[in-house]
Design a protein around this motif. Sequence first.
Motif, PDB file in Angstrom:
ATOM      1  N   ARG A  80     -11.271  -8.533  11.030  1.00  0.00           N
ATOM      2  CA  ARG A  80     -11.667  -8.277  12.417  1.00  0.00           C
ATOM      3  C   ARG A  80     -11.680  -6.795  12.722  1.00  0.00           C
ATOM      4  N   ARG A  81     -10.698  -6.063  12.215  1.00  0.00           N
ATOM      5  CA  ARG A  81     -10.553  -4.644  12.561  1.00  0.00           C
ATOM      6  C   ARG A  81     -11.445  -3.738  11.719  1.00  0.00           C
ATOM      7  N   ARG A 197     -18.216  -6.163  10.749  1.00  0.00           N
ATOM      8  CA  ARG A 197     -17.404  -7.204  11.370  1.00  0.00           C
ATOM      9  C   ARG A 197     -18.176  -8.510  11.483  1.00  0.00           C
ATOM     10  N   GLU A 203     -10.314 -13.259  18.484  1.00  0.00           N
ATOM     11  CA  GLU A 203      -9.126 -12.489  18.114  1.00  0.00           C
ATOM     12  C   GLU A 203      -7.920 -13.375  17.892  1.00  0.00           C
TER      13      GLU A 203
END
Length: 396
Positions: A80-81, A197, A203
């Motif tokens: 995700r990051r 991404r 999240e």
Amino acid sequence: MTSLACEPTVALRPERLVTPQFARLLIATFGSGLSMYLLTSVVPLYLAANGAGGIGAGLSTGTMMFAAVAVELVVPAMLRRFGYRATLALGLVLLGAPSIALVFSAAMPVVLAVCVVRGAGLAIMVVGAVALVAEITPAARRGEALGVYGVVVGFPAALGLPLGVYLTGVVGFGTLFVLAAVCSLAGLAALSTMPGRSAVVDEEHHVQVLGGLRGSGLVVPSLVFAAVTVAAGISVTFLPLASGNHALVAVALLIQSVTAPAARWIAGRLGDRVGPAKLLPPALVLAALGAASLVFVGTPAAVLAGAVCFGIGFGAAQNLTLAIMYDRSPRSRYGQVSALWNLAYDAGWGAGAILFGFVVAGVGYSTAFALTAAVVALAIVPTMTQSLRSRTQRTA
């Protein structure tokens, strides 16, 4: 007025499965898999050759797998990051580069430290690659895509497991360690077109790998698959030590490694048509029979027949359990599914190797292999129970 019935019917073509992007991902995962499997059975032999014994062999495999388990919990958050491209690149480096350290030392702390770092790289590669496969391939052909992925990542096992054992007496341990590093690092060249991404970011689900499992339908297939990987970890770690016949072991590992990806692909195609849940019980039966054959580890025919049965059962279970989990999850949870499935894979593999090392010291190989087969056989029970419950609900 023009009748709609007169309009020509246009046949819809199935979406393309192996795109250039998917092909490059397969190349990178092939290299990382070869790096892993070249050393899977070799590191235990390396330790045994330097006086570590069976417990040391089990610890080397178990340490790598439990390091992978720990890191798999955070890989979805990394995806995700940092995105797929950067995360997978880190995985290739961590899996490959530390192997070179083994050229200079066979001390247990050094070997275990290398196993920890390589386990982290393995975790990143397997979780990131499986999640990406599900994202970049058509949903209607997901089982087949996972089957293709399974075949490609199965080739390194087919090559690396027997070749690593064989080459220990030809080129020596040091050359193998360097070769393993090169195989993983070469995959970096294939990552340039990987996406950043995920197109769908959730999240909560990416960060909390073990969160929200109640009622998700993911727990049973995860535990079932973990039981099968217990036997897989034990066979590749201890068969070379239990048999002592390196030629026989190399052939058995080759058979197991060839049948597994073939079964994984076939199970994917069939699973798309009839449903993966229907195929899982017979796959587990074959895996249990294959594990039970090692009770007769001194009989070459039993070892080879067991390699066929376990390879088919293990390969099919890989595809079917993962397909079941994806079918029960929205796209936003693909990262969680990938991490959870790989947690089951590596935890079972690592726990089996560590515990087997202690059990075999007390009861011997035949009894320990029989207990391993019993673990796999027990996994059939929840699978059948859940299948019967689903049928009852449909007919109610």
